[in-house]
Scaffold this active site. Structure first.
Site, PDB file in Angstrom:
ATOM      1  N   ALA A  77      88.222  28.245  61.490  1.00  0.00           N
ATOM      2  CA  ALA A  77      88.039  29.482  60.721  1.00  0.00           C
ATOM      3  C   ALA A  77      88.135  29.097  59.256  1.00  0.00           C
ATOM      4  O   ALA A  77      88.663  28.028  58.931  1.00  0.00           O
ATOM      5  CB  ALA A  77      89.127  30.505  61.039  1.00  0.00           C
ATOM      6  N   TYR A 142      89.273  39.268  56.529  1.00  0.00           N
ATOM      7  CA  TYR A 142      89.822  38.176  57.343  1.00  0.00           C
ATOM      8  C   TYR A 142      90.613  38.758  58.519  1.00  0.00           C
ATOM      9  O   TYR A 142      90.406  38.384  59.679  1.00  0.00           O
ATOM     10  CB  TYR A 142      90.711  37.290  56.464  1.00  0.00           C
ATOM     11  CG  TYR A 142      91.535  36.260  57.206  1.00  0.00           C
ATOM     12  CD1 TYR A 142      90.949  35.129  57.753  1.00  0.00           C
ATOM     13  CD2 TYR A 142      92.921  36.422  57.348  1.00  0.00           C
ATOM     14  CE1 TYR A 142      91.719  34.179  58.421  1.00  0.00           C
ATOM     15  CE2 TYR A 142      93.701  35.479  58.004  1.00  0.00           C
ATOM     16  CZ  TYR A 142      93.090  34.357  58.545  1.00  0.00           C
ATOM     17  OH  TYR A 142      93.865  33.429  59.211  1.00  0.00           O
TER      18      TYR A 142
HETATM   19  N1  LIG Z   1      97.858  28.112  58.179  1.00  0.00           N
HETATM   20  C1  LIG Z   1      98.347  29.325  58.399  1.00  0.00           C
HETATM   21  O1  LIG Z   1      99.358  29.718  57.838  1.00  0.00           O
HETATM   22  C2  LIG Z   1      97.667  30.269  59.365  1.00  0.00           C
HETATM   23  C3  LIG Z   1      98.224  31.532  59.555  1.00  0.00           C
HETATM   24  C4  LIG Z   1      97.616  32.399  60.443  1.00  0.00           C
HETATM   25  C5  LIG Z   1      96.511  32.010  61.148  1.00  0.00           C
HETATM   26  N2  LIG Z   1      95.973  30.777  60.927  1.00  0.00           N
HETATM   27  C6  LIG Z   1      94.780  30.416  61.697  1.00  0.00           C
HETATM   28  O2  LIG Z   1      94.973  29.152  62.291  1.00  0.00           O
HETATM   29  C7  LIG Z   1      93.737  28.433  62.336  1.00  0.00           C
HETATM   30  C8  LIG Z   1      93.898  27.093  61.669  1.00  0.00           C
HETATM   31  O3  LIG Z   1      94.254  27.279  60.304  1.00  0.00           O
HETATM   32  P1  LIG Z   1      94.617  26.072  59.350  1.00  0.00           P
HETATM   33  O4  LIG Z   1      95.651  26.537  58.422  1.00  0.00           O
HETATM   34  O5  LIG Z   1      94.846  24.854  60.151  1.00  0.00           O
HETATM   35  O6  LIG Z   1      93.275  25.945  58.497  1.00  0.00           O
HETATM   36  P2  LIG Z   1      92.383  24.649  58.197  1.00  0.00           P
HETATM   37  O7  LIG Z   1      91.352  25.051  57.195  1.00  0.00           O
HETATM   38  O8  LIG Z   1      93.236  23.499  57.860  1.00  0.00           O
HETATM   39  O9  LIG Z   1      91.677  24.387  59.599  1.00  0.00           O
HETATM   40  C9  LIG Z   1      90.526  25.071  60.002  1.00  0.00           C
HETATM   41  C10 LIG Z   1      89.492  24.045  60.414  1.00  0.00           C
HETATM   42  O10 LIG Z   1      88.330  24.742  60.850  1.00  0.00           O
HETATM   43  C11 LIG Z   1      87.193  24.042  60.378  1.00  0.00           C
HETATM   44  N3  LIG Z   1      86.084  25.003  60.329  1.00  0.00           N
HETATM   45  C12 LIG Z   1      85.936  26.089  59.525  1.00  0.00           C
HETATM   46  N4  LIG Z   1      84.782  26.708  59.792  1.00  0.00           N
HETATM   47  C13 LIG Z   1      84.175  26.001  60.788  1.00  0.00           C
HETATM   48  C14 LIG Z   1      82.951  26.136  61.485  1.00  0.00           C
HETATM   49  N5  LIG Z   1      82.081  27.129  61.205  1.00  0.00           N
HETATM   50  N6  LIG Z   1      82.655  25.242  62.439  1.00  0.00           N
HETATM   51  C15 LIG Z   1      83.510  24.224  62.752  1.00  0.00           C
HETATM   52  N7  LIG Z   1      84.662  24.030  62.105  1.00  0.00           N
HETATM   53  C16 LIG Z   1      85.001  24.906  61.132  1.00  0.00           C
HETATM   54  C17 LIG Z   1      87.587  23.494  59.024  1.00  0.00           C
HETATM   55  O11 LIG Z   1      86.828  22.368  58.636  1.00  0.00           O
HETATM   56  C18 LIG Z   1      89.047  23.134  59.271  1.00  0.00           C
HETATM   57  O12 LIG Z   1      89.172  21.779  59.662  1.00  0.00           O
HETATM   58  C19 LIG Z   1      92.703  29.340  61.660  1.00  0.00           C
HETATM   59  O13 LIG Z   1      92.023  30.054  62.660  1.00  0.00           O
HETATM   60  C20 LIG Z   1      93.533  30.283  60.835  1.00  0.00           C
HETATM   61  O14 LIG Z   1      92.877  31.506  60.633  1.00  0.00           O
HETATM   62  C21 LIG Z   1      96.531  29.902  60.051  1.00  0.00           C
END
Ligand SMILES: NC(=O)c1ccc[n+]([C@@H]2O[C@H](COP(=O)([O-])OP(=O)(O)OC[C@H]3O[C@@H](n4cnc5c(N)ncnc54)[C@H](O)[C@@H]3O)[C@@H](O)[C@H]2O)c1
Length: 330
Positions: A77, A142
């Site tokens: 995402a 989002y």
């Molecule tokens: N980090 C947080 O605090 C948090 C909190 C709530 C929810 N989330 C959710 O957890 C998940 C991971 O978050 P994160 O913090 O590791 O973010 P991140 O950006 O580090 O990881 C997301 C990964 O998804 C990949 N990505 C994005 N769009 C893509 C696409 N169209 N096709 C293929 N790959 C794609 C990116 O390259 C990235 O490696 C996400 O879904 C995010 O919404 C994270």
């Protein structure tokens, strides 16, 4: 024969840690990531990596045909909550339609369980602490996209019997996090600013509160969830119980990084002011270990950040709406 799991977003922060845990559990792990936010360096060498997008239906079909995944962990995402107001089309395309592509394939190929990282963004401004039984009222695109995916999973379960597990994490930080994205990941932003000798920027007075969650208290439980039958078709808040203001966080990061850099307050932006969650449901099913303290977690992350150096923060090049865009994002 090994269990095969797909991890979308496995080059990203949380995803890369989930991959590491799945490999420890002896899963064969396939990573699908377009590297828009993650890095190849984050991906464990034992994982099978495909650089591509969750918007590429043909590639998804190929991967599902070849690997016949037992589990799908969908973490890909663009998780820039504040920016999502200004990139609405991109947000829904990437975070909602991309997810639906994976749900379709998972139903068609008989995936046993679809694990989805939603977010506490689905709650919006709600009674605190946020509890899973509350009626979600997301306040930004989002959160709306995340809630729509949750609803679609519920529907796909009813209609086609595909099981799911939904996690709603919040403010996760730790090694492998993208510290070079000025639109998200406040801990990473602060650490990057310190490395670059720049002031720590806070929107408004810094009295917004969040419960910052260390990655080791989040990723292993996401990976293990598919082995817990009680977790199936449930939704869980996941993360820390301890609440800090953003100003307190800035002070803690400064202390841990042994920096004397000052804070700079920017204009207040549109955001939920207080957000922290109740974890009773999670604690009952997962029986987690004691949580990592903010100080300890920040120290671990600081070690990683210092070893990897600062990152250049690019400007998102396709802002769809410029009205009300914070000046620091222009
Ligand atoms: N980090 C947080 O605090 C948090 C909190 C709530 C929810 N989330 C959710 O957890 C998940 C991971 O978050 P994160 O913090 O590791 O973010 P991140 O950006 O580090 O990881 C997301 C990964 O998804 C990949 N990505 C994005 N769009 C893509 C696409 N169209 N096709 C293929 N790959 C794609 C990116 O390259 C990235 O490696 C996400 O879904 C995010 O919404 C994270």
């Amino acid at each position: 024969m090994k269990i095969t799991s797909l991890v979308t977003g496995g080059a990203g922060f949380i995803g890369s840690h989930v991959v590491n845990h799945l490999l420890k559990k002896d899963h064969r792990v396939v990573v699908l990531d377009d590297l828009s936010g993650g890095t190849q360096e984050n991906i464990h060498p034992d994982a099978l990596f495909y650089k591509g997008s969750i918007l590429d239906i043909e590639l998804i079909h190929q991967l599902f045909t070849e690997y016949k995944f037992t589990y799908v962990y969908h973490l890909a995402a663009y998780a820039a909550e504040g920016l999502s107001h200004f990139i609405r089309h991109f947000n829904y395309q990437n975070n909602l339609i991309g997810s639906i592509n994976l749900i379709n394939a998972s139903v068609n190929f008989g995936v046993k369980c679809f694990v989805f990282t939603s977010s506490i963004a689905v709650y919006g401004t709600n009674t605190l602490p946020l509890v899973e039984t509350q009626y979600p009222q997301p306040e930004d695109p989002y959160g709306i996209a995340k809630y729509a995916v949750e609803q679609d999973l519920l529907n796909a379960q009813k209609m086609f019997g595909m099981d799911f597990i939904i996690f709603r994490p919040h403010n996760v930080y730790g090694p492998n996090q993208n510290i070079g994205d000025k639109y998200r990941n406040v801990v990473g932003i602060f650490m990057n600013q310190i490395l670059k000798n720049e002031p720590l920027t806070i929107f408004g007075d810094g009295q917004q509160t969040r419960a910052f969650s260390y990655i080791a208290d989040v990723a292993p439980y996401i990976a293990d969830s598919v082995d817990l039958s009680q977790a199936y078709n449930q939704t869980f808040n996941i993360g820390s119980e301890t609440v800090f203001s953003v100003k307190e966080l800035a002070e803690a990061v400064t202390r841990v990084m042994k920096s004397t850099i000052k804070i700079k307050h920017l204009e207040q932006r549109e955001e939920v002011v207080h957000a922290y969650a109740d974890h009773t449901v999670f604690n009952t099913v997962f029986r987690p270990k004691t949580e990592t303290s903010l100080e300890k977690g920040l120290k671990e992350m600081a070690l990683w950040v210092k070893a990897h150096g600062s990152r250049f923060s690019e400007t998102f090049d396709n802002i769809e709406i410029k009205k009300k865009l914070p000046n620091s994002w222009k």
